[in-house]
Design an enzyme around this catalytic site. Structure first.
Site: not given
Ligand code: NDP
Length: 249
Positions: A139, A152
């Site tokens: 991130s 985070y």
């Molecule tokens: P989303 O909320 O769209 O996606 C997060 C995903 O993580 C979901 O698909 C969710 O699936 C999964 N998830 C969460 N907890 C669990 C768990 N315990 N077990 C399995 N799957 C899990 O967010 P983003 O696409 O934005 O985030 C994806 C990554 O990118 C993250 O690591 C985030 O920190 C990182 N990121 C995002 C940024 C942004 O601006 N969006 C910026 C910087 C980093 P489900 O609900 O099915 O569990």
């Protein structure tokens, strides 16, 4: 250089947002994509988009047994694992003095310990195959601090150092381990932040030289690059995909 035919990729949290963007890139380059998330409906919808051989395996990445089941299922159904994308992540927006121990653990378990569990589980198959690719999602908070995201930021700083440690340990096994650091991307995660933080949308636009929010499709290319032969001599790197956000003073 960019051909992933015959390869099997596990993407944690691959059922939406950045994970699905990366999954679509990998599938487009020929890989079979395994979506590992908790939400069954979202995962099935993602598999329908990913097409050809894609598979959803209900997984909680914070649970060691669930991760073990994921890797057993992929070994049974696909016979191999070539690419692992550690993408699942959450944030709990609170200043340090308000964050409870259980909230701290929830964020660290989901964002950082999960990457250890999955990489640990992937290593034996990758070593036996003589090759592997691991992509960990960091991130902007791998670089910067933020008053509202202590757990985070700790987890995402940790991701970069964990990436370097695995890259050093496994380079001799021909396993490349790299991190991707997204800027501000329009996903479910940031939609909540935009609702809660007045002015966030405009301040991101002002600070980002590309003058737009990122979208999940921006991650297709970096996924293919880091998962394929083109990145054979790149390991331990942390690559920003942020429209220039992190180069602004
Ligand atoms: P989303 O909320 O769209 O996606 C997060 C995903 O993580 C979901 O698909 C969710 O699936 C999964 N998830 C969460 N907890 C669990 C768990 N315990 N077990 C399995 N799957 C899990 O967010 P983003 O696409 O934005 O985030 C994806 C990554 O990118 C993250 O690591 C985030 O920190 C990182 N990121 C995002 C940024 C942004 O601006 N969006 C910026 C910087 C980093 P489900 O609900 O099915 O569990």
């Amino acid at each position: 250089m960019f051909n992933l035919h015959g390869k099997v990729a596990i993407v944690t949290g691959g059922n939406g947002g950045i994970g699905l963007g990366m999954g679509l890139g990998l599938a487009g380059a020929g890989a079979t994509v395994v979506v590992a998330g908790r939400n069954r409906e979202k995962s099935l919808a993602a598999v329908a988009q990913l097409g050809r051989g894609a598979l959803a395996v209900e997984t909680d990445v914070t649970d060691e047994k669930s991760v073990e089941r994921l890797f057993r299922r992929v070994a049974d159904d696909c016979g191999r694992v070539d690419i692992l994308v550690n993408n699942a992540g959450i944030n709990i927006r609170k200043p340090p003095q308000e964050l409870s121990l259980s909230e701290w653990r929830q964020v660290l378990d989901t964002n950082l310990t999960s990457a250890y569990l999955c990489a640990h589980a992937a290593y034996p198959a990758m070593k036996a195959a003589g090759a592997g690719k691991i992509i960990n999602i960091g991130s902007m908070l791998s670089i910067f601090g933020a008053s509202f995201a202590p757990a985070y930021a700790a987890s995402k700083g940790g991701i970069v150092q964990f990436t370097k440690a695995c890259a050093s340990a496994w380079a001799g096994d021909n396993i490349q381990v790299n991190a991707v650091l997204p800027g501000w991307i329009d996903t479910e995660l940031t939609r909540n932040a935009r609702k809660e933080v007045p002015g966030l949308h405009d301040s991101v636009l002002r600070r980002t030289p590309a003058a737009r929010w990122g979208v999940p499709d921006d991650f297709r290319g970096i996924a293919v690059f880091l998962a394929g032969p083109a990145s054979a001599f790149i390991t331990g790197a942390a690559i920003t995909v942020d429209g220039g956000y992190s180069i602004q003073g």
